[in-house]
Motif scaffolding. Structure first.
Motif, PDB file in Angstrom:
ATOM      1  N   GLY A   7      35.634   1.694  67.612  1.00  0.00           N
ATOM      2  CA  GLY A   7      34.299   1.260  67.234  1.00  0.00           C
ATOM      3  C   GLY A   7      34.244  -0.238  66.968  1.00  0.00           C
ATOM      4  O   GLY A   7      34.834  -0.722  66.004  1.00  0.00           O
ATOM      5  N   LEU A  64      32.446   3.702  62.716  1.00  0.00           N
ATOM      6  CA  LEU A  64      31.407   4.190  63.618  1.00  0.00           C
ATOM      7  C   LEU A  64      30.050   4.226  62.925  1.00  0.00           C
ATOM      8  O   LEU A  64      29.957   4.086  61.712  1.00  0.00           O
ATOM      9  CB  LEU A  64      31.813   5.563  64.154  1.00  0.00           C
ATOM     10  CG  LEU A  64      33.177   5.539  64.883  1.00  0.00           C
ATOM     11  CD1 LEU A  64      33.803   6.907  64.933  1.00  0.00           C
ATOM     12  CD2 LEU A  64      33.020   4.948  66.276  1.00  0.00           C
ATOM     13  N   ALA A  69      28.374  10.143  65.476  1.00  0.00           N
ATOM     14  CA  ALA A  69      29.372   9.354  66.204  1.00  0.00           C
ATOM     15  C   ALA A  69      30.774   9.627  65.673  1.00  0.00           C
ATOM     16  O   ALA A  69      31.741   9.731  66.442  1.00  0.00           O
ATOM     17  CB  ALA A  69      29.035   7.871  66.103  1.00  0.00           C
ATOM     18  N   SER A  94      33.891   4.787  58.481  1.00  0.00           N
ATOM     19  CA  SER A  94      32.454   4.920  58.701  1.00  0.00           C
ATOM     20  C   SER A  94      31.778   5.402  57.422  1.00  0.00           C
ATOM     21  O   SER A  94      32.409   6.020  56.558  1.00  0.00           O
ATOM     22  CB  SER A  94      32.171   5.931  59.818  1.00  0.00           C
ATOM     23  OG  SER A  94      33.040   5.757  60.915  1.00  0.00           O
TER      24      SER A  94
END
Length: 289
Positions: A7, A64, A69, A94
């Motif tokens: 990412g 992410l 995702a 994330s």
């Protein structure tokens, strides 16, 4: 230490670059592979799939955009889970809900891997300068193994216990931040509409009990309608939504956060989602008698 990084958005790109500049070998992946090119110029390698990155690296970090995702990168074809096993560590940085984090943790550990959730407090500039605050929870051994990387990425790391606690802490922090941004925006508009100089307001705020880096850093740009994204508004609204769900789960009344979420939703509906979350200021400026 060779680190995988999945990412390369605003945050992931800056964090990967910091690792490279501090002597780490880094293998990167992004859904749009062309976003890897700049990092390759600084010495990164490219993995064509998340599975390839995990196969190559003992430690893999993901940054992410949202829960969907985060789950996709782990569970889809050529995903993280295909190469996870004993000796592999997976760190999801994330911002997701606790349920998503727990689901990923169970999948990774069921295959013999180690999992750590480690969302961060901070946006683009702290990511670029290695000044993030890391909110880790999960495998304590993996946390200790990851300290050299965390020391490059952040100014302080916290180990918060079991999986889910890191996600909860990040949602509480971002809920407070989003609520503050709404109140700050209202104050800027109110000062200007009532005949005050909003720049004077910024100076007074900076000298008082509620002085903080967000007001000081964002205020001058907001008065110029400059909302270059450090933390996109659409992600702030996602975090408000997840925080409100956490409030529902724990029977916590959150009227201020709920009102702030409505403002961010309105801003998204007006096409401001890709701008900085400070762009919520624009919808207040549009409001007339």
């Amino acid at each position: 230490m060779e680190v995988g990084f999945l990412g390369l958005g605003i945050m992931g790109k800056a964090m990967s670059m910091n690792l490279l500049k501090n002597g780490f070998k880094v293998t990167v992946w992004n859904r749009t592979l062309s976003k890897c090119n700049e990092l390759v110029e600084f010495g990164a390698s490219i993995g064509e799939t998340p599975a390839q990155v995990v196969k190559k690296c003992k430690l893999t970090i993901a940054m992410l955009s949202d829960p969907a995702a985060a789950l996709s990168v782990v569970f889809d074809k050529d995903g993280v889970l295909e190469q996870t096993g004993s000796g592999k560590g997976y760190i999801d940085m994330s911002t997701v809900d606790p349920e998503t984090s727990s689901k990923i943790s169970q999948a990774i550990t069921s295959k013999g891997g180690a999992f750590l959730e480690a969302p961060v407090s901070g946006s683009k500039q702290p990511a670029e300068t290695g000044q993030l605050v890391i909110l880790a929870a999960g495998d304590k051994g993996l946390y200790e193994e990851s300290i050299p990387a965390f020391d490059v990425l952040g100014k302080k790391s916290f180990f918060l216990g079991q999986v889910g606690n890191g996600a909860k802490m990040k949602l509480v922090i971002n809920m407070i931040m989003g609520s503050m941004m709404n109140a700050f925006s209202e104050g800027l508009v109110l000062s200007e509409r009532s005949g005050l100089n909003p720049h004077d307001l910024l100076d007074v705020l900076d000298l008082g009990a509620i002085a903080n880096p967000m007001f000081k850093g964002k205020g001058p740009s907001m008065l110029k309608s400059n909302h270059s994204p450090a933390f996109p508004l659409k992600h702030q609204q996602k975090d408000m939504r997840l925080a409100l769900a956490l409030g529902d789960e724990n029977a916590v009344s959150m009227p201020v956060a709920a009102a702030a979420n409505e403002s961010f939703k309105k801003a998204r509906s007006m096409g401001l989602g890709d701008l900085d979350f400070s762009a919520v200021h624009e919808i207040l400026k549009m409001t007339k008698d």
